[in-house]
Motif scaffolding. Structure first.
Motif, PDB file in Angstrom:
ATOM      1  N   HIS A  63       0.343  25.465 -18.153  1.00  0.00           N
ATOM      2  CA  HIS A  63       1.107  25.942 -16.647  1.00  0.00           C
ATOM      3  C   HIS A  63       1.268  26.952 -15.810  1.00  0.00           C
ATOM      4  N   TYR A  66      -1.100  29.051 -14.102  1.00  0.00           N
ATOM      5  CA  TYR A  66      -1.705  28.691 -12.642  1.00  0.00           C
ATOM      6  C   TYR A  66      -0.155  28.893 -12.031  1.00  0.00           C
ATOM      7  N   TYR A  69      -2.344  30.709  -8.797  1.00  0.00           N
ATOM      8  CA  TYR A  69      -3.426  29.739  -8.961  1.00  0.00           C
ATOM      9  C   TYR A  69      -3.686  29.928  -7.259  1.00  0.00           C
ATOM     10  N   HIS A  72      -3.326  27.091  -4.806  1.00  0.00           N
ATOM     11  CA  HIS A  72      -1.684  27.290  -3.870  1.00  0.00           C
ATOM     12  C   HIS A  72      -2.005  28.027  -2.537  1.00  0.00           C
ATOM     13  N   ASP A 165      -4.552  15.949 -10.526  1.00  0.00           N
ATOM     14  CA  ASP A 165      -4.992  16.929 -11.281  1.00  0.00           C
ATOM     15  C   ASP A 165      -3.609  17.212 -12.184  1.00  0.00           C
ATOM     16  N   ASP A 167      -2.335  19.752 -11.603  1.00  0.00           N
ATOM     17  CA  ASP A 167      -1.308  21.498 -12.149  1.00  0.00           C
ATOM     18  C   ASP A 167       0.125  20.324 -10.431  1.00  0.00           C
ATOM     19  N   ARG A 256      -7.223  31.224 -18.207  1.00  0.00           N
ATOM     20  CA  ARG A 256      -7.378  29.492 -17.560  1.00  0.00           C
ATOM     21  C   ARG A 256      -8.892  28.615 -17.603  1.00  0.00           C
TER      22      ARG A 256
END
Ligand code: ZN
Length: 344
Positions: A63, A66, A69, A72, A165, A167, A256
């Motif tokens: 994580h 991200y 990322y 966002h 997801d 995230d 990633r």
């Protein structure tokens, strides 16, 4: 707490157990500046061809890669007459090509011929529905849904679409962006969907992000209805721009992208997960974006995905995409995206 990602050595291929040859060394995050230095290994087994990160970031720590990322960040909305024409052309194209004809006028169907004049545009529109035709319509799960753009798009086309997801920030954004969007958060297996829950599963640029892609595809197989469809897109490690830019290729995206597939490696992963009926092809979608990213990384060591793109750069990038279109005609492996359409 340290910002560094905990990682472990990964000398062997997860698909065939073969040894990895060091392909690139000393790679850093070129997009979002996550900490760490990474190597990429290439499986030396003939007929495999998987590429993977070594060391491999631990699942519990990924994580951190991200934190800023792109899912966002909100893309600016376009307006005006051109935007309306683009929207009409898209509606017409999707009606003509994939059967989404409800409420589409004759004028829009004619406008739907315009994308054929613009190199790369049909590939982008095919991708916008993940090659899923109206006839397959039912309950759809988008795995690795990010900001939820595909869920919203497919819902508008009459699918009962849901997103997933891992995230939490992306899920939060997707929910805030479109009320009524069904978004699940976490790993696929954690959701405990019953067998045969979905008529289709989309995996758009997500398989390269997961630690155990075969287990992940097998879970997708389990929750698909018999006859259900899997539509998957991932960067193509055999693409024209990877061959040209090597370690500067945009889609390497360390740390990633944990692994990158060519046709043979993806075929192995799908078969092992249970998918025996599938076809693969490559697509020139985003060859222009991948070119700009790769060029910036080669020149400056990094690429800002949100920076404005000057008109000349966009034009040159479209010309590169056009070259990839031409190349793909004689070399079907040249496209930037590797696409697999499988049936359970
Ligand atoms: Zn291998």
């Amino acid at each position: 707490m340290s910002d560094a990602l905990v990682a472990r050595p990964a000398p062997r291929c997860m698909l065939c157990g073969g040894e990895g040859r060091l392909l690139y060394d000393g790679l850093r995050d070129r997009l979002f500046s996550a900490p760490g230095e990474w190597s990429l290994r290439l499986c030396t087994d003939r007929g495999c061809g998987l590429m993977w990160l070594d060391p491999m970031p631990e699942e519990a720590d990924i994580h951190k890669a991200y934190a800023s990322y792109y899912t966002h960040v909100e893309a600016p909305a376009r307006g005006g007459a051109m935007a309306r024409l683009f929207a009409a052309a898209k509606r017409g194209y999707l009606a003509n090509q994939f059967g989404y004809g409800e409420g589409v006028s004759i004028a829009e169907r004619l406008a739907g011929l315009l994308p054929w004049l613009y190199p790369g545009r049909p590939a982008e529109l095919d991708f916008s529905v993940m090659w899923l035709a109206r006839g397959a319509r039912g309950r759809l799960l988008d795995v690795g849904a990010g900001s939820g753009w595909l869920v919203a798009q497919m819902q508008a086309l009459g699918w009962r679409a849901e997103g997933l997801d891992f995230d939490p920030a992306a899920v939060e954004r997707a929910r805030a962006r479109a009320r009524g969007l069904t978004m699940h958060c976490g790993a696929l297996a954690e959701q405990r969907f019953p067998d045969a829950s979905f008529d289709a599963i989309a995996m758009s640029h997500s398989i390269e992000h997961v630690h155990d892609p075969v287990a992940w595809l097998a879970e997708a197989y389990r929750i698909l209805c018999p006859g259900g469809r899997l539509a998957l897109a991932t960067p193509n490690s055999a693409s024209m721009l990877h061959r040209r830019f090597r370690e500067h290729w945009f889609a390497l995206d360390p740390p990633r992208h944990l692994q990158l597939f060519n046709r043979a490696a993806l075929d192995t992963a799908l078969r092992r997960a249970g998918f025996t009926r599938q076809r693969q092809f490559t697509s020139v979608r985003d060859a222009d974006g991948a070119y700009l990213g790769s060029r910036a990384i080669r020149r400056r060591g990094r690429f800002d995905m949100t920076a404005p793109r000057p008109a000349l750069a966009r034009f040159v990038a479209r010309m590169v995409q056009l070259r990839e279109v031409a190349r793909s005609a004689r070399d079907p492996d040249a496209g930037e995206d590797l696409v697999a359409l499988a049936v359970k």
